[in-house]
Design an enzyme around this catalytic site. Sequence first.
Site, mmCIF file in Angstrom:
data_model
loop_
_atom_site.group_PDB
_atom_site.id
_atom_site.type_symbol
_atom_site.label_atom_id
_atom_site.label_comp_id
_atom_site.label_asym_id
_atom_site.label_seq_id
_atom_site.Cartn_x
_atom_site.Cartn_y
_atom_site.Cartn_z
ATOM 1 N N GLY A 16 0.801 -1.319 0.109
ATOM 2 C CA GLY A 16 0.112 -0.171 -0.029
ATOM 3 C C GLY A 16 0.909 1.149 -0.011
ATOM 4 O O GLY A 16 2.037 1.269 0.359
ATOM 5 N N CYS A 17 0.282 2.518 -0.108
ATOM 6 C CA CYS A 17 0.793 3.833 -0.519
ATOM 7 C C CYS A 17 1.431 4.156 0.914
ATOM 8 O O CYS A 17 2.631 4.294 1.329
ATOM 9 C CB CYS A 17 0.220 4.685 -1.187
ATOM 10 N N TYR A 18 0.730 4.065 1.939
ATOM 11 C CA TYR A 18 1.061 4.566 3.377
ATOM 12 C C TYR A 18 1.905 3.692 3.671
ATOM 13 O O TYR A 18 2.821 3.807 4.604
ATOM 14 C CB TYR A 18 -0.339 4.563 4.260
ATOM 15 N N THR A 19 1.725 2.405 3.502
ATOM 16 C CA THR A 19 2.579 1.203 4.063
ATOM 17 C C THR A 19 4.037 1.101 3.525
ATOM 18 O O THR A 19 4.813 1.331 4.366
ATOM 19 C CB THR A 19 2.116 0.068 4.041
ATOM 20 N N CYS A 49 5.507 3.895 2.427
ATOM 21 C CA CYS A 49 6.360 5.172 3.178
ATOM 22 C C CYS A 49 6.606 4.707 4.707
ATOM 23 O O CYS A 49 7.768 5.105 4.989
ATOM 24 C CB CYS A 49 5.390 6.247 3.000
#
Lengths: 351, 351, 351, 351
Positions: free
Chosen positions: C149-152, C154
């Site tokens: 995922g995107c948040y993960t 980062c």
Amino acid sequence: MIKAGIIGATGYAGAELVRILMGHKEVEIVWYGSRSYIDQKYASVYHNMFEIVDATCLDDNMEALCEQVDVIFTATPQGFLASVLTEKILSKTKIVDLSADFRIKDVATYEKWYKIEHKSPQFIEEAVYGLCEINRDKVKGARLVANPGCYTTCSILTAYPLVKEGLIDPDTLIIDAKSGTSGAGRGAKVANLFCEVNENMKAYGVATHRHTPEIEEQLGYAAGKEIVINFTPHLVPMNRGILATEYATLRKKADGSLPAYEEVKAAYDKYYANEKFVRVLEKDVVPETKWVEGSNYVDVNFKIDERTGRIVMMGALDNLVKGAAGQAVQNMNLLFGLDESEGLNLVPMFP
Amino acid sequence: MIKAGIIGATGYAGAELVRILMGHKEVEIVWYGSRSYIDQKYASVYHNMFEIVDATCLDDNMEALCEQVDVIFTATPQGFLASVLTEKILSKTKIVDLSADFRIKDVATYEKWYKIEHKSPQFIEEAVYGLCEINRDKVKGARLVANPGCYTTCSILTAYPLVKEGLIDPDTLIIDAKSGTSGAGRGAKVANLFCEVNENMKAYGVATHRHTPEIEEQLGYAAGKEIVINFTPHLVPMNRGILATEYATLRKKADGSLPAYEEVKAAYDKYYANEKFVRVLEKDVVPETKWVEGSNYVDVNFKIDERTGRIVMMGALDNLVKGAAGQAVQNMNLLFGLDESEGLNLVPMFP
Amino acid sequence: MIKAGIIGATGYAGAELVRILMGHKEVEIVWYGSRSYIDQKYASVYHNMFEIVDATCLDDNMEALCEQVDVIFTATPQGFLASVLTEKILSKTKIVDLSADFRIKDVATYEKWYKIEHKSPQFIEEAVYGLCEINRDKVKGARLVANPGCYTTCSILTAYPLVKEGLIDPDTLIIDAKSGTSGAGRGAKVANLFCEVNENMKAYGVATHRHTPEIEEQLGYAAGKEIVINFTPHLVPMNRGILATEYATLRKKADGSLPAYEEVKAAYDKYYANEKFVRVLEKDVVPETKWVEGSNYVDVNFKIDERTGRIVMMGALDNLVKGAAGQAVQNMNLLFGLDESEGLNLVPMFP
Amino acid sequence: MIKAGIIGATGYAGAELVRILMGHKEVEIVWYGSRSYIDQKYASVYHNMFEIVDATCLDDNMEALCEQVDVIFTATPQGFLASVLTEKILSKTKIVDLSADFRIKDVATYEKWYKIEHKSPQFIEEAVYGLCEINRDKVKGARLVANPGCYTTCSILTAYPLVKEGLIDPDTLIIDAKSGTSGAGRGAKVANLFCEVNENMKAYGVATHRHTPEIEEQLGYAAGKEIVINFTPHLVPMNRGILATEYATLRKKADGSLPAYEEVKAAYDKYYANEKFVRVLEKDVVPETKWVEGSNYVDVNFKIDERTGRIVMMGALDNLVKGAAGQAVQNMNLLFGLDESEGLNLVPMFP
């Protein structure tokens, strides 16, 4: 206290009416009408109103509403008011209509541009076009006020003195208008998503936008003849604000020269010097939408281009205030004989 | 009428003071002090004030000003007020200082974080920290009010009830705050240009931001002991608004369980149920900066994370209103025995 | 040439895959799968592709697609791939799944956080979590890659070296993340309208966001034990970019002191010095989302707070590139033995 | 490899040149010239270039630079190149000038609009106006290319076919242009601060903007006579992008009728069907700046207004690419006999 009902209270224009009327000393809102949020707390739809508005949304039943209020604001989609309006309703309450249903006198023109059948043509004649600075006296005695469109308010007021005084050739008028996105409403559409609008700019409704005939009708009255113009709206990545940049050929004077700055300025001052909500800016100060945000002002100015013989007129307003809810309240004040600026002493917010 | 002077009237916080005071029934601004725009029309610096404010900018001479007014607002860079304040000035007028000069009781702490010598330490003791909801009674009798910082107002009010009631361990407090760009002021810096801020986000002043000791001092009073916290501000591409997201470990109850939602909510209600400008939101409604824009509200709420034993507290305010000018007016109202909300019945503007 | 099919090509992540693959020398897209725009020209859905992509959108029939391509990218809603995946499909083609269906090893955890039944648990074990910098070797031999995922991406990369090296206590980890709005997708929702997001900021999914268990699982592997963390995402008024600000308590050294800057820096360098797409910034330079926009970079840095004994870690990436499509292409390059950075030499665009 | 030097590498246009040339196979940048950042790492001024560009900024000494490179890009303030250019420099290297110094053939016109003395009028005649789609052959043999302005590139290409083919009356041409803020450069000015531009829109340089004579000269060549036009630029709250909306009266055909859509479309196709970087959109698709962002494309389209007899032409480009650095590279490709699109296969980024 004047009792007011709002139909369409959960759209952006309706919500702005609520915001403004919260600060109006003579009005109490007794009906928050909505189609989508019936039985929900108004403050759960617009959280800014938490602990300010305790009411629950009601439906859009005009028959019931007219029994309870002195004035109804209809901030509704095109066709709604025309489809429900009756003589009985009008006999019981005044109406300020923020939709376009009663703005245009010619039914055929309305139906052509809006692609919709007009269900109450019998009330068109009596409806007063509520551009206060121009039609103030007519508004005062009206039962039904057609509140002008956002683009049209800005476009008309920016050019009106020069059309009225014959300083420009109205058939050369070209209006290039730019609007913030709240003008597109609160409907869930891909085209209005943040990522589609942000960092983007486009024209839309080119040569077909519905505000065109409204501008033409009103400026035609000023010109004393029918006119056709070009009107092109654009979508800008900001919440509020309309900027109209208008071009027209100046009429030459008897000696063949163009009017001087002072002569044009005098025309603006003639109509607006005593108008609280129209500010004719100082020379070379351009209208910016941010300087009127949240207020009922229209800022206007102009520049003569000696090289081309044209004049560039500019006007800026907040589409939700002077372009919608603010002007609606201004009309209501006229209808009830109140101070025209009651509730509208809104100082623009910057930044 | 109370006569007011503003030093720093051409900064963003000063301009917001002007906007708010235009709607205040008991106050008249008689001095628009500026360093950069002396002798210029105020409305030529802030065009939103065209035809509203006719005054011309004056200088920042406090000696002259104090003879003419009942209250002075100093919206000035750090160190200004401390460098000019005298007993004579304080004997003639009340002062609400929007800078940080008198917020921190310990001079060494001030000088360490601000990297500046304090020129008037003799007035620190008497200055009252003007967080109205907490220090209301002290403010009433003050001559010199230290108006809290924007981040600090939001950060403190969001956590205060839980610190005061001992529901959280204050040494575990971590504050992650996000601010719109008006907090950076109107100075011409590359870092604050539109193209540098827009479509961008960053932290700044990590572990070194000057609002840290101010938060620690005030929450330390609530905790009854000295505390150290993490405070990280971020710059967000919007004009106004601060959102503080705060994390802390909940103290377990005697039975080893975490406090329930209702217990935490009761703590907030104990301190804020009667506070007009602090709105404790309904369960699961998160504070959003847009819902308080232009108003003096702080919206707060919280979420207990059973898995980690921590609580996430959230607060939102408009940095120029409750975070600066609005709170300054609230303090002024207290100083002069007026209704605390006079001039501050500002309905948040949405969108 | 590698033949690629995209299911969900008309979402934002799918469109970014198209953009990136247009510049990839070894790949040809032969299938633009969409549910909403079947039979429409792809370039009429994404006008940036006019005269670049001539194809028409096809459906999402994986059975048909797997016969024609070497790799399928599924940029689809949760549950789609799990509901259609078969051994036959996997035997014919490789899959890079941009959804969360195969990211989490424990089915119960998946079903609890996603509130959806997992329809293909038999493939979970073989799926490789495609965080290239950490799982590079495993990805190379995989058939099914679960793109993070995107948040993960980062959040994990920002903290990974310190967790892995035991410099921080992982149970104290608090992640405060901020995301641009493209992460919310192209669905027509009121909450994502321009006027609702612009000039606004809020947290969402507090203590309940689905990326939480994904971060916990991966950082748990690094910590060598199960961990629970706080993760709070926020919505920011910008199109692209994620900024993660992460807080954790530093483990003291044997002598009771905190690790020095150089020691922490060395830990980052140990894992990232040879990683092209992770840039450990110079001391005191903070990551900003704008500096990585449009590129596959993650910028990371940190600040030790001696006062609290905590470290503040910061990471920034473009959620559509390293947070989605870029990393998917990076995984595809690994799957096919290509240069890992082929097609990904995207220079960040500023401003 | 072609060796290139950039003077003004730390402005926005210079930085975009660096970004584009990083992806150009035949060019190596050997000189990053700057006035403000000499001896600083380029990547410390533009952090996006961290680990991509290792160079340090040098000065703006053209004499020294011309000995080392094959081509110099001058992305400098008005007057710089004219004040330093010599025959010796031109004999050693080719120059693509992104400033306006050599765009206008008539010195008096230049000096009148730019209010600056031209220091090298002797080179004006030989300079080639580098609008590639129109002057391609002349560019190929040039030593000195005057790279067109951002507004002018958009304005000219949008109207050129219709002026050239005589379909419109060029003296009726009115150009209303809107630009993102990067066009204002990276100088620290209050007017370009985030809070001043965001949520705001205004016209500027009304009837006096310096791009006016440049448009008039080039479209005058197409018309075969001198023309005067109205050109009004506007500042829009976005980073990149120019949208030009242009109005002109259509010439009637012999039978008194207006040209049909197909006839106008054919004129556009005649000039642009084979131009890679000009995309004539499909009927009723309006150009939007976002669809060309980051790329070298110009998107154009038009709408005939039968009611007024006018045509509305629209064009969109990225002011830093086709409006500056991209076109400069396109010119460089022509100068060195390379594929005209080398380094410019930039797919527009959306969103």
